[in-house]
Enzyme design. Structure first.
Site, PDB file in Angstrom:
ATOM      1  N   CYS A  71       0.865  -1.182   0.000  1.00 49.27           N
ATOM      2  CA  CYS A  71       0.000   0.000   0.000  1.00 49.27           C
ATOM      3  C   CYS A  71       0.897   1.225   0.000  1.00 49.27           C
ATOM      4  O   CYS A  71       1.600   1.487   0.979  1.00 49.27           O
ATOM      5  CB  CYS A  71      -0.912   0.004   1.217  1.00 49.27           C
ATOM      6  N   HIS A 162      -3.037  -4.174 -11.102  1.00 49.39           N
ATOM      7  CA  HIS A 162      -3.801  -2.988 -11.471  1.00 49.39           C
ATOM      8  C   HIS A 162      -4.210  -3.070 -12.934  1.00 49.39           C
ATOM      9  O   HIS A 162      -3.409  -3.444 -13.793  1.00 49.39           O
ATOM     10  CB  HIS A 162      -2.981  -1.712 -11.259  1.00 49.39           C
ATOM     11  N   GLU A 211     -10.603  -0.186  -5.385  1.00 45.27           N
ATOM     12  CA  GLU A 211      -9.579  -1.062  -4.807  1.00 45.27           C
ATOM     13  C   GLU A 211     -10.137  -2.437  -4.480  1.00 45.27           C
ATOM     14  O   GLU A 211     -11.249  -2.570  -3.952  1.00 45.27           O
ATOM     15  CB  GLU A 211      -8.989  -0.438  -3.535  1.00 45.27           C
ATOM     16  N   CYS A 220      -4.909   5.760  -3.897  1.00 47.69           N
ATOM     17  CA  CYS A 220      -4.200   4.485  -3.898  1.00 47.69           C
ATOM     18  C   CYS A 220      -2.795   4.752  -4.433  1.00 47.69           C
ATOM     19  O   CYS A 220      -2.638   5.146  -5.595  1.00 47.69           O
ATOM     20  CB  CYS A 220      -4.922   3.464  -4.777  1.00 47.69           C
ATOM     21  N   GLY A 223      -1.677   2.263  -7.103  1.00 40.23           N
ATOM     22  CA  GLY A 223      -2.498   2.524  -8.274  1.00 40.23           C
ATOM     23  C   GLY A 223      -2.073   3.782  -9.004  1.00 40.23           C
ATOM     24  O   GLY A 223      -2.118   3.840 -10.249  1.00 40.23           O
TER      25      GLY A 223
END
Length: 277
Positions: A71, A162, A211, A220, A223
């Protein structure tokens, strides 16, 4: 359980210091604390743990209890947590994650961390490693049918999967209509995070994200890195991009020489508390 709520660009997590005592059943705990009506309210749970390979280890769990690999917004908050609480006096630290060891540079303001620059490592473009079940080695501007509509997607992993697609206007996009169908599409054996991107210029984009395991979030980090890499591959942007998210802005740089992506953004402490589990 004592905890700290923190966020990076609105991507909020519950942080628990596990340097001395590990938390039992963290997946179940994540579901409890993440509930925005019956719990504390967050996008998930992050544990700060000792590491034999780095300065610290980060374990993160989504709001549905599933464990995530990495993350980007969360790791910036880990850096703020360990420095502000004097678990380290270094302004350059390493954090072990399920996506490998990440290296962070901390910017201080009045003795506390205000911004963090993270070496997010190399983007993964190999379809099998992302993973995405496609018959090509890389998935760049390839068609996918989702909820009755055909899209062009580009797939990138930053340690987690992703799928990046482009929309005319990110702000008005019906993300709830399509996000769940992307997440659970049969092409993604481990589900996927999906970025819906509006290109503004060669150095600026808008992005919204659905997500995996958390629905839409305000930001994100992985992302954001993935959508910039995808946009470079599609020749939409240059190698330094300001990304506008619902919760704030992140600056993403791609170093072609090292094939590494760097993310810079804020980290914010919301409050400390204690909850009975």
């Amino acid at each position: 359980m004592r905890f700290t709520k923190m966020h990076g660009c609105g991507n909020d997590y519950i942080y628990v210091n596990c340097m001395e005592h590990m938390l039992e059943n963290p997946g179940e705990v994540s579901k409890i604390v993440s509930d925005r009506h019956m719990g504390i309210g967050s996008d998930g749970l992050i544990l700060i743990c000792p590491s034999k390979k780095a300065d610290f280890e980060m374990q993160m769990f989504n709001a549905d209890g599933s464990e995530g690999e990495m993350c980007g917004n969360g790791i910036r908050c880990v850096a703020k947590y360990v420095y502000d609480r004097k678990l380290t006096d270094k302004t350059q630290i390493s954090v072990d994650t399920k996506a490998g060891i990440k290296y962070l540079d901390l910017t201080l303001e009045d003795g506390k961390v205000s911004q963090v620059r993270v070496d997010m490592g190399e983007p993964i473009l190999d379809a099998a490693r992302i993973p995405v079940s496609y018959d090509k080695e890389q998935v760049i501007r390839e068609p996918i049918e989702v909820n009755g509509r055909t899209w062009e997607m580009t797939c990138v992993s930053m340690g987690n999967p992703h799928a990046v697609v482009y929309v005319p206007d990110a702000a008005s996009f019906e993300i709830e209509k399509y996000g769940p169908y992307f997440e659970n599409h049969k092409l993604f054996p481990k589900r996927t995070n999906t970025e819906f991107v509006q290109v503004i210029s060669r150095n600026e984009i808008n992005m919204r994200v659905w997500e995996r395991g958390a629905n839409e979030t305000l930001a994100c980090g992985t992302g954001t890195c993935a959508c910039v890499m995808a946009s470079i591959l599609n020749d939409y942007v240059d190698h330094q991009v300001l990304v506008h998210l619902r919760g704030g802005d992140l600056t993403i740089e791609y170093d072609e020489k090292t094939n590494h992506i760097f993310m810079t953004g804020p980290a914010t402490t919301v409050f400390d508390g204690e909850i009975d589990l």
